[in-house]
Scaffold this active site. Structure first.
Site, mmCIF file in Angstrom:
data_model
loop_
_atom_site.group_PDB
_atom_site.id
_atom_site.type_symbol
_atom_site.label_atom_id
_atom_site.label_comp_id
_atom_site.label_asym_id
_atom_site.label_seq_id
_atom_site.Cartn_x
_atom_site.Cartn_y
_atom_site.Cartn_z
ATOM 1 N N LYS A 80 29.691 38.630 44.095
ATOM 2 C CA LYS A 80 30.169 39.576 43.066
ATOM 3 C C LYS A 80 28.991 40.069 42.236
ATOM 4 C CE LYS A 80 33.525 39.751 39.239
ATOM 5 N NZ LYS A 80 34.512 38.972 38.447
ATOM 6 N N SER A 155 39.216 40.906 38.289
ATOM 7 C CA SER A 155 38.062 41.780 38.370
ATOM 8 C C SER A 155 37.238 41.591 39.645
ATOM 9 C CB SER A 155 37.157 41.548 37.152
ATOM 10 O OG SER A 155 36.640 40.228 37.172
ATOM 11 N N SER A 179 40.525 36.299 37.397
ATOM 12 C CA SER A 179 39.838 37.283 38.241
ATOM 13 C C SER A 179 39.501 36.850 39.663
ATOM 14 C CB SER A 179 38.550 37.746 37.566
ATOM 15 O OG SER A 179 38.861 38.718 36.619
HETATM 16 N N1 GLN Z 1 41.855 40.748 33.370
HETATM 17 C C1 GLN Z 1 41.198 39.826 32.522
HETATM 18 C C2 GLN Z 1 40.296 40.522 31.542
HETATM 19 O O1 GLN Z 1 40.024 41.665 31.630
HETATM 20 C C3 GLN Z 1 40.478 38.799 33.306
HETATM 21 C C4 GLN Z 1 39.166 39.176 33.819
HETATM 22 C C5 GLN Z 1 38.400 38.031 34.415
HETATM 23 O O2 GLN Z 1 38.947 36.970 34.728
HETATM 24 N N2 GLN Z 1 37.111 38.230 34.544
HETATM 25 O O3 GLN Z 1 39.826 39.887 30.639
#
Ligand code: GLN
Length: 490
Positions: A80, A155, A179
């Site tokens: 990632k 994400s 995520s």
């Molecule tokens: N959707 C969540 C956020 O925007 C989680 C994102 C993540 O786990 N990096 O904070």
């Protein structure tokens, strides 16, 4: 040549070991697929052809001379783009870091490279890992390989797509609040969010430092275990890490947790209003499989679940606002100095031009809640609520071995459907973020498909540092079902 489609780590490793395929051939197989499919799927922000082939050749040399390092030697994977790689651009899917090459690799990257893994490139994601659909990437959309009109989740969407669409063997993602598990569920791959402190975050671009963890996507549970075995443990460069043994379930499958003695908690708060009926049925059917295996199913309550979402967003925004402060146009990445009146003007111009909407939103809201006068009302209160959420899990794990529940309230949604409605996107994280607040480990495994052929994952949560246990529990389900062997036809 051997059939290379949808190889797991152990299968690819076996082919390499028997010299039925070389690491260069394997690497070329993925590079060709990426070239063909990535323009549509958006799983990678960048690929490193020469770099990957060089590593693959080195691996082939070792294999030839009988010096293969271990199971990851010669295995192509992806990372990632919020995880730093020394010689490869790391953008965090943000324009503010366009062209940025970190001076060091993340510890997890270093560890797998020391084991001979071949990094193919960097995966698309939401900018700075902030989002749940990968639509916040500043560079390109990622699409769900099961239905190209839908999001892959986020994400870590690109990392999940890369595994699901066979554009690598395994990949790294990160979690702050779901995520890894959510895109794993939406794309039908296995994804593990390890316990807070299990893996080093050194080199993971920070979002919410009290929540962030690096984890793994794979095509089967064993693969996750194999990678975790390599990356887990104490790192002097990340003081949040602890040394705690983790063994590889690969050799041989340990029967430390026979299913017939297993106590599985089903939290009533996770099966209420807002849960899609098809998702509910698939998850309940999966739980029934465990019942067939002899497990005891116990209804439990996690009474503070309703506070988890507001609590998570208050804390993660506060932490995001301070972590994003380092992108000031001076220290890292892009700088907007033209016509700037003074230093403050450079900050405004740089951040105004290169941050996405979500980064601006989190910076503004997070700074507000940390400001004098509001700190107690928001941030401190959220910290207290976090203790309650954590206590819910501590209490539950006194009586049960693991928790089973859905990952996402619904299957993959349409691209664009929630993009302009951040609140509804935030609410979709309802079943994942509690595990991050509590710091426990949790994973998603493929558990079936809706009538529209959209994947649904089963979530298994376990106590802190009990990854071995939840991986074995997940493995038992894999042995009873075929969901993890199904791949999208693209
Ligand atoms: N959707 C969540 C956020 O925007 C989680 C994102 C993540 O786990 N990096 O904070």
């Amino acid at each position: 040549m051997a059939n290379l489609n949808n190889l797991t780590i152990s299968k690819a490793s076996e082919l390499l070991e028997k010299k039925e395929v070389s690491s260069v051939e394997l690497t070329n197989y993925y590079l060709e697929r990426i070239e063909k499919l990535n323009p549509e799927l958006g799983a990678y922000l960048s690929t490193e052809k020469e770099y990957a082939l060089k590593k693959a050749r080195e691996s082939d040399e070792r294999i030839k001379s009988g010096k293969r390092i271990g199971i990851l030697d010669g295995i192509p994977c992806s990372v990632k783009d919020v995880i730093t790689t020394k010689d490869i651009e790391t953008t965090a899917a943000s324009k503010i870091l366009e062209g940025y090459i970190a001076p060091y690799s993340a510890t997890v990257v270093r560890k797998i490279e020391e084991q001979g893994a071949v990094i193919l490139g960097k995966n698309n994601c939401d900018e700075f890992a902030m989002g749940s659909s990968t639509e916040n990437s500043a560079y390109m959309l990622a699409k769900n390989p099961w239905d190209l009109s839908r999001v892959p989740g986020g994400s870590s969407g690109g990392s999940a797509v890369a595994v699901a669409a066979d554009l690598c063997v395994f990949s790294f993602g990160t979690e702050t609040g779901g995520s890894i598990r959510q895109p794993a569920s939406l794309c039908s791959v296995v994804g593990l969010k390890p316990t807070y402190g299990r893996n080093s975050r050194y080199g993971s671009i920070a979002y919410g430092s009290s929540l962030d963890q690096i984890g793994v996507f794979g095509k089967c549970v064993e693969d996750i275990s194999s990678v975790m075995h390599v990356i887990a443990g104490k790192d002097s460069l990340d003081s949040t890490t602890v040394e705690y043994p983790i063994f590889n379930i690969q050799y041989p499958i340990n029967t430390q947790y026979p299913m017939k003695d297993l106590k599985i908690g089903i939290p009533k708060e996770y099966f209420g209003e807002g849960l899609d009926s098809e998702v509910e049925k698939i998850v309940r059917d999966a739980i029934d499989k465990y019942k067939e295996m002899g497990a005891e199913i116990i209804d439990i309550s996690l009474p503070n679940t309703e506070y988890a979402t507001p609590c998570y967003y208050l804390l993660s925004m506060a932490e995001a606002s301070s972590n994003l402060a380092r992108y000031d146009g001076i220290k890292y990445g892009k700088s907007e100095t033209d016509n700037a009146k003074d230093l403050i003007d450079v900050y405004f111009k740089t951040r105004g031009k290169y941050f996405g909407d979500e980064q601006k939103r989190k910076s503004i809201l997070g700074t507000f809640e940390l400001s004098a006068g509001y700190y107690d009302a928001y941030y401190r209160k959220a910290q207290k609520a976090r203790s309650l959420v954590k206590k819910d899990f501590d209490d539950a794990f006194e009586k049960i071995d693991c928790i089973m529940c859905p990952v996402s309230p619904f299957p993959a949604f349409k691209i664009g459907e929630k993009k302009d409605d951040p609140l509804s996107m935030y609410l979709a994280d309802i079943f994942t973020i509690s595990a991050n607040l509590a710091g426990i480990c949790a994973l998603s495994i493929p558990a079936g498909f809706t009538q529209n052929n959209l994947p649904v994952g089963l979530q298994i949560m376990g106590p802190r540092f009990d990854e071995d246990k939840i991986l074995q529990i997940a493995k038992a389900y894999e042995e009873m079902t075929q969901w993890h062997t199904m791949f999208p036809s693209i």
